[in-house]
Design an enzyme around this catalytic site. Structure first.
Site, PDB file in Angstrom:
ATOM      1  N   ARG A  61      19.910  21.280 -39.078  1.00  0.00           N
ATOM      2  CA  ARG A  61      20.793  22.477 -38.935  1.00  0.00           C
ATOM      3  C   ARG A  61      20.466  23.114 -37.570  1.00  0.00           C
ATOM      4  O   ARG A  61      19.708  24.093 -37.461  1.00  0.00           O
ATOM      5  CB  ARG A  61      20.545  23.460 -40.071  1.00  0.00           C
ATOM      6  CG  ARG A  61      21.375  24.746 -39.971  1.00  0.00           C
ATOM      7  CD  ARG A  61      22.841  24.529 -40.052  1.00  0.00           C
ATOM      8  NE  ARG A  61      23.198  23.872 -41.319  1.00  0.00           N
ATOM      9  CZ  ARG A  61      24.294  23.148 -41.485  1.00  0.00           C
ATOM     10  NH1 ARG A  61      25.130  22.984 -40.470  1.00  0.00           N
ATOM     11  NH2 ARG A  61      24.541  22.571 -42.646  1.00  0.00           N
ATOM     12  N   GLN A  84      30.549  13.715 -44.501  1.00  0.00           N
ATOM     13  CA  GLN A  84      30.990  14.603 -43.420  1.00  0.00           C
ATOM     14  C   GLN A  84      30.239  14.286 -42.131  1.00  0.00           C
ATOM     15  O   GLN A  84      29.001  14.131 -42.147  1.00  0.00           O
ATOM     16  CB  GLN A  84      30.704  16.043 -43.866  1.00  0.00           C
ATOM     17  CG  GLN A  84      30.516  17.040 -42.772  1.00  0.00           C
ATOM     18  CD  GLN A  84      31.511  18.191 -42.847  1.00  0.00           C
ATOM     19  OE1 GLN A  84      32.689  18.005 -43.178  1.00  0.00           O
ATOM     20  NE2 GLN A  84      31.019  19.361 -42.532  1.00  0.00           N
ATOM     21  N   ARG A  89      23.979  10.962 -37.300  1.00  0.00           N
ATOM     22  CA  ARG A  89      23.023  12.086 -37.307  1.00  0.00           C
ATOM     23  C   ARG A  89      21.998  11.997 -38.447  1.00  0.00           C
ATOM     24  O   ARG A  89      21.091  12.808 -38.528  1.00  0.00           O
ATOM     25  CB  ARG A  89      23.775  13.411 -37.391  1.00  0.00           C
ATOM     26  CG  ARG A  89      24.525  13.617 -38.711  1.00  0.00           C
ATOM     27  CD  ARG A  89      25.150  14.995 -38.791  1.00  0.00           C
ATOM     28  NE  ARG A  89      25.834  15.194 -40.059  1.00  0.00           N
ATOM     29  CZ  ARG A  89      26.216  16.376 -40.518  1.00  0.00           C
ATOM     30  NH1 ARG A  89      25.999  17.466 -39.802  1.00  0.00           N
ATOM     31  NH2 ARG A  89      26.823  16.481 -41.678  1.00  0.00           N
ATOM     32  N   HIS A 166      27.374  18.076 -31.425  1.00  0.00           N
ATOM     33  CA  HIS A 166      27.517  19.319 -32.196  1.00  0.00           C
ATOM     34  C   HIS A 166      26.521  20.394 -31.698  1.00  0.00           C
ATOM     35  O   HIS A 166      25.635  20.829 -32.439  1.00  0.00           O
ATOM     36  CB  HIS A 166      27.266  18.992 -33.672  1.00  0.00           C
ATOM     37  CG  HIS A 166      27.877  19.955 -34.640  1.00  0.00           C
ATOM     38  ND1 HIS A 166      27.494  21.277 -34.720  1.00  0.00           N
ATOM     39  CD2 HIS A 166      28.834  19.802 -35.577  1.00  0.00           C
ATOM     40  CE1 HIS A 166      28.191  21.878 -35.675  1.00  0.00           C
ATOM     41  NE2 HIS A 166      29.010  21.028 -36.189  1.00  0.00           N
ATOM     42  N   ASP A 215      36.341  28.561 -36.674  1.00  0.00           N
ATOM     43  CA  ASP A 215      36.163  27.106 -36.780  1.00  0.00           C
ATOM     44  C   ASP A 215      37.428  26.491 -36.176  1.00  0.00           C
ATOM     45  O   ASP A 215      38.375  26.162 -36.883  1.00  0.00           O
ATOM     46  CB  ASP A 215      36.001  26.704 -38.245  1.00  0.00           C
ATOM     47  CG  ASP A 215      35.493  25.268 -38.386  1.00  0.00           C
ATOM     48  OD1 ASP A 215      35.220  24.846 -39.521  1.00  0.00           O
ATOM     49  OD2 ASP A 215      35.353  24.585 -37.329  1.00  0.00           O
ATOM     50  N   GLU A 272      31.309  22.441 -29.062  1.00  0.00           N
ATOM     51  CA  GLU A 272      31.111  21.023 -29.395  1.00  0.00           C
ATOM     52  C   GLU A 272      32.165  20.124 -28.747  1.00  0.00           C
ATOM     53  O   GLU A 272      33.279  20.004 -29.255  1.00  0.00           O
ATOM     54  CB  GLU A 272      31.188  20.859 -30.907  1.00  0.00           C
ATOM     55  CG  GLU A 272      30.400  21.870 -31.719  1.00  0.00           C
ATOM     56  CD  GLU A 272      30.856  21.934 -33.165  1.00  0.00           C
ATOM     57  OE1 GLU A 272      31.371  20.916 -33.695  1.00  0.00           O
ATOM     58  OE2 GLU A 272      30.705  22.999 -33.785  1.00  0.00           O
TER      59      GLU A 272
END
Ligand code: TA6
Length: 305
Positions: A61, A84, A89, A166, A215, A272
């Site tokens: 995170r 997702q 990652r 990200h 977002d 991002e």
């Protein structure tokens, strides 16, 4: 010692004092410390939640998670068994080699190839390389995507994917603005339907803020951005990453994220760069390289310019 490897982490240190730390897990950059010309003291430029897992048990995170081969919930048939943001990652990458180690910069290359765990959910032939390069005031990350298919069929056995860095940029999120996004088409995921569909909007603001839950997916963006706030800022220059996502959950959505520290949403903005609207395509035997270069800027200096 410009490059050190320990406990699944790679630490790069620049002769002028900047540094960066990358987990082999997810090839995730978890720290980038750098100063600016007028203020050379290295400062942490990325946000990592104090509740983030750094033991490989789940995606980090914060920092710079690598998103591949899908952004968000998968929509391509070849990605249907992925979670997702894809698998890059949350897989352990291999330290391949030191690419550069001199006064100009320090650079290493990590790689990821199909493992049984990956092929169980994604059976396309691929080779990934992640190259991270540290300079005095800059950090660059390159994702190399190679289609290792040997097929000579027609139409070609293309590798179709999405890719994104990200970035969790450490910033006072109530004061940060992102430029230049005005007049661009974007999709507001905070107003997505049950099926995840969003309506196209046009950005009217000169500087985009994240004072409310944001977002947004900007399509065909300028590939040269600034995230600035009083006293600081980061420039982002990209290649091949035609789209840009701006995300901050605020308390509204942030409080529901298990590994988001209390009030974490006040300490970062996600800016991002990626290829996330549509799919990038690479022919058999060919390679695609998406790059970003993050540079520290001293916003006060800029205001006085
Ligand atoms: O990049 C923005 C976004 O797609 C948001 O929708 C939010 O889901 C964020 O990524 C974090 O996703 P994650 O899977 O890391 O919790």
């Amino acid at each position: 010692m410009p490059v050190e490897q320990k406990d699944g982490r790679v630490l790069l240190t620049h002769p002028k004092g900047s540094s960066t730390e990358v987990l082999l897990y997810g090839a995730t950059v978890i720290s980038w410390k750098a100063g600016t010309k007028p203020r050379p003291e290295p400062m942490e430029r990325l946000f990592v939640s104090s509740k983030a897992a750094l033991d490989g048990s789940k995606p980090v995170r914060g920092g710079i998670p690598v998103v591949f081969p899908c952004f968000g919930a998968p929509i391509h048939p070849e990605h249907s068994r992925l979670g997702q943001h894809g698998f890059a990652r949350s897989e352990v990458w291999t330290f391949e080699r030191i690419v550069m180690d001199n006064d100009a910069g320090v650079s290493v290359r990590l790689t990821l190839e199909p493992t049984p765990r990956i092929t169980a959910k994604y059976d396309r032939p691929f080779h990934l390389a992640f190259v991270v390069t540290l300079a005095e005031h800059q950090l660059s990350t390159d994702l190399h995507v190679t289609n290792t298919s040997t097929s000579t069929a027609f139409p070609p056995d293309n590798l179709e994917f999405q890719a994104l860095f990200h970035n969790y940029i450490r910033a006072p999120s109530k004061d940060v603005l992102v430029f230049p996004l005005q007049h661009l088409q974007y999709y507001d995921k905070t107003e997505a339907t049950e099926e995840g569909r969003t309506k196209a909007k046009v950005e009217t603001r000169a500087g985009v803020d994240v004072r409310k839950f944001t977002d947004s997916v900007y399509e065909d963006a300028p590939q040269k951005y600034e995230a600035t706030w009083p006293g600081g800022g980061i420039d982002i220059n990209v290649k091949k990453l035609k789209d840009l996502v701006v995300w901050n959950p605020r308390e509204e959505a942030g409080a529901k994220i298990a590994d988001m520290e209390e009030g974490g949403w006040d300490k970062y903005i996600c800016v991002e760069p990626g290829y996330v609207r549509g799919f990038a395509k690479v022919e058999p035997g060919k390679r695609w390289i998406g790059q970003q270069v993050l540079s520290t800027i001293d916003a006060e200096r800029r205001i006085n310019q």
